[in-house]
Scaffold this motif. Structure first.
Motif, PDB file in Angstrom:
ATOM      1  N   CYS A 129       0.834  -1.213   0.000  1.00 59.94           N
ATOM      2  CA  CYS A 129       0.000   0.000   0.000  1.00 59.94           C
ATOM      3  C   CYS A 129       0.868   1.263   0.000  1.00 59.94           C
ATOM      4  O   CYS A 129       0.683   2.186   0.804  1.00 59.94           O
ATOM      5  CB  CYS A 129      -0.952   0.007   1.188  1.00 59.94           C
ATOM      6  SG  CYS A 129      -2.163  -1.321   1.171  1.00 59.94           S
ATOM      7  N   GLY A 130       1.849   1.279  -0.903  1.00 54.26           N
ATOM      8  CA  GLY A 130       2.717   2.452  -1.002  1.00 54.26           C
ATOM      9  C   GLY A 130       3.727   2.536   0.126  1.00 54.26           C
ATOM     10  O   GLY A 130       4.178   3.633   0.477  1.00 54.26           O
ATOM     11  N   GLY A 131       4.106   1.386   0.702  1.00 56.18           N
ATOM     12  CA  GLY A 131       5.108   1.358   1.764  1.00 56.18           C
ATOM     13  C   GLY A 131       4.545   1.497   3.159  1.00 56.18           C
ATOM     14  O   GLY A 131       5.300   1.509   4.143  1.00 56.18           O
ATOM     15  N   LEU A 132       3.219   1.580   3.300  1.00 56.51           N
ATOM     16  CA  LEU A 132       2.606   1.740   4.615  1.00 56.51           C
ATOM     17  C   LEU A 132       2.486   0.417   5.367  1.00 56.51           C
ATOM     18  O   LEU A 132       2.421   0.395   6.601  1.00 56.51           O
ATOM     19  CB  LEU A 132       1.213   2.365   4.471  1.00 56.51           C
ATOM     20  CG  LEU A 132       1.168   3.763   3.834  1.00 56.51           C
ATOM     21  CD1 LEU A 132      -0.279   4.220   3.687  1.00 56.51           C
ATOM     22  CD2 LEU A 132       1.964   4.751   4.691  1.00 56.51           C
ATOM     23  N   LEU A 133       2.451  -0.689   4.633  1.00 57.53           N
ATOM     24  CA  LEU A 133       2.264  -2.002   5.233  1.00 57.53           C
ATOM     25  C   LEU A 133       3.301  -2.967   4.675  1.00 57.53           C
ATOM     26  O   LEU A 133       3.902  -2.698   3.622  1.00 57.53           O
ATOM     27  CB  LEU A 133       0.847  -2.529   4.915  1.00 57.53           C
ATOM     28  CG  LEU A 133      -0.340  -1.696   5.413  1.00 57.53           C
ATOM     29  CD1 LEU A 133      -1.627  -2.248   4.816  1.00 57.53           C
ATOM     30  CD2 LEU A 133      -0.409  -1.711   6.932  1.00 57.53           C
ATOM     31  N   PRO A 134       3.511  -4.105   5.341  1.00 54.56           N
ATOM     32  CA  PRO A 134       4.413  -5.109   4.769  1.00 54.56           C
ATOM     33  C   PRO A 134       3.863  -5.634   3.445  1.00 54.56           C
ATOM     34  O   PRO A 134       2.650  -5.707   3.247  1.00 54.56           O
ATOM     35  CB  PRO A 134       4.426  -6.215   5.840  1.00 54.56           C
ATOM     36  CG  PRO A 134       4.001  -5.545   7.096  1.00 54.56           C
ATOM     37  CD  PRO A 134       3.036  -4.481   6.688  1.00 54.56           C
ATOM     38  N   ALA A 135       4.761  -5.977   2.552  1.00 52.38           N
ATOM     39  CA  ALA A 135       4.338  -6.538   1.264  1.00 52.38           C
ATOM     40  C   ALA A 135       3.659  -7.883   1.477  1.00 52.38           C
ATOM     41  O   ALA A 135       4.005  -8.641   2.392  1.00 52.38           O
ATOM     42  CB  ALA A 135       5.546  -6.697   0.342  1.00 52.38           C
TER      43      ALA A 135
END
Length: 300
Positions: A41-47
């Motif tokens: 989510c654009g770097g907000l959560l882990p992949a």
């Protein structure tokens, strides 16, 4: 406008039949969801790992779009969900991406989710994500040599999703290649997608023919294919129907269908974009499978 193929029971029961098929997911929506999961989510959560397209969840998304609740739609499709979620968007891919990223990305980014289904109609897209309930593995697992052979294709209702996926693949491969249907030549056509609503109508007609031992596009109440789909609230610009009896092998069935000019023309008509598939086992002297395929160009 209604277009029907002639009913077909050629020699040796190499019939031109209608097949169960899996849905084709809407590629843009699927790409958006997969990209957001991969990027957290654009770097907000882990992949998270990519989701697997599911024919059952495609049907769930369509039933949800038709007015059922999300939970009821998933249950109706036959998917056994341990966890689930759904998103509905109106607008192009760019708007969809921004909407998910800003407010609903967590709904599709959970690593516990495994499968995805998508239904697209006009500018609206319905997305269903879920993880299936998995029963504990039994302690007495059979060795490979002890595993019984699978049942005949298309006989058990539980076989329908797998049969659908194989059938749609073969049908859409034919549409991608183009075909010679009798004296008419058809170039490549866009892939068809499965409609759960059309499949229900097709299944009901197959069951009706099997139970009452007849074989016709017009049912015993005098209703045509267009009449039957109108009765469930579906609206179309064009409808065609293929019916057949006596084959349960997907590959043989599709090849037989493509070798019949009228049925082949229905498969290859580029105006059709949705189809529904149903089948039922006959009784008495007719114990083979009855097949019904509906093909439509829906009204947006």
């Amino acid at each position: 406008m209604t277009r029907l193929s002639a009913r077909c029971v050629p020699r040796l029961f190499l019939v031109c039949i209608a097949l169960a098929a899996s849905a084709v997911t809407h590629a843009d929506a699927l790409d958006v969801v997969q990209a957001l999961r991969e990027g957290g989510c654009g770097g907000l959560l882990p992949a998270s790992s990519p989701l697997r397209p599911s024919a059952l969840l495609n049907r769930s998304a369509e039933l949800w779009a038709a007015g059922r609740s999300l939970t009821a739609a998933i249950e109706r499709s036959g998917y056994s969900a341990e966890r689930e979620g759904g998103l509905h968007f109106a607008g192009p891919e760019v708007a969809m991406t921004l909407s998910i990223r800003r407010s609903r990305c967590r709904a599709i980014a959970s690593p516990q989710l495994r499968d995805i289904g998508i239904y697209h109609r006009g500018m609206d897209t319905w997305v269903v994500v879920a993880a299936a309930y998995v029963s504990p593995a039994p302690s007495n697992v059979l060795r490979p040599s002890e595993v019984p052979p699978p049942p005949s294709e298309g006989v058990a209702p539980s076989e329908a999703p797998a049969l659908a996926e194989r059938a749609l693949l073969l049908v859409n491969e034919a549409r991608a290649r183009g075909a010679q249907c009798g004296r008419r030549t058809f170039g490549p056509a866009p892939p068809l997608r499965l409609s759960g609503i059309l499949s229900e109508v097709a299944s009901e007609h197959a069951v009706d023919m099997a139970e009452h031992n007849y074989f016709d596009h017009i049912d015993l109440r005098g209703a045509s294919p267009a009449d039957r789909i109108h009765a469930v609230g579906y609206r179309e610009r064009l409808v065609g129907e293929n019916i057949a009896y006596g084959v349960d092998s997907v590959r043989e069935a599709v090849q037989g269908w493509l070798h019949s000019p009228d049925h082949c023309e229905n498969i290859m008509d580029p105006r059709f974009s949705e189809m529904g598939i149903g089948y039922a086992a006959g009784t008495g002297s007719r114990r083979g499978l009855y097949w019904v395929q509906l093909l439509t160009e829906p009204r947006n």
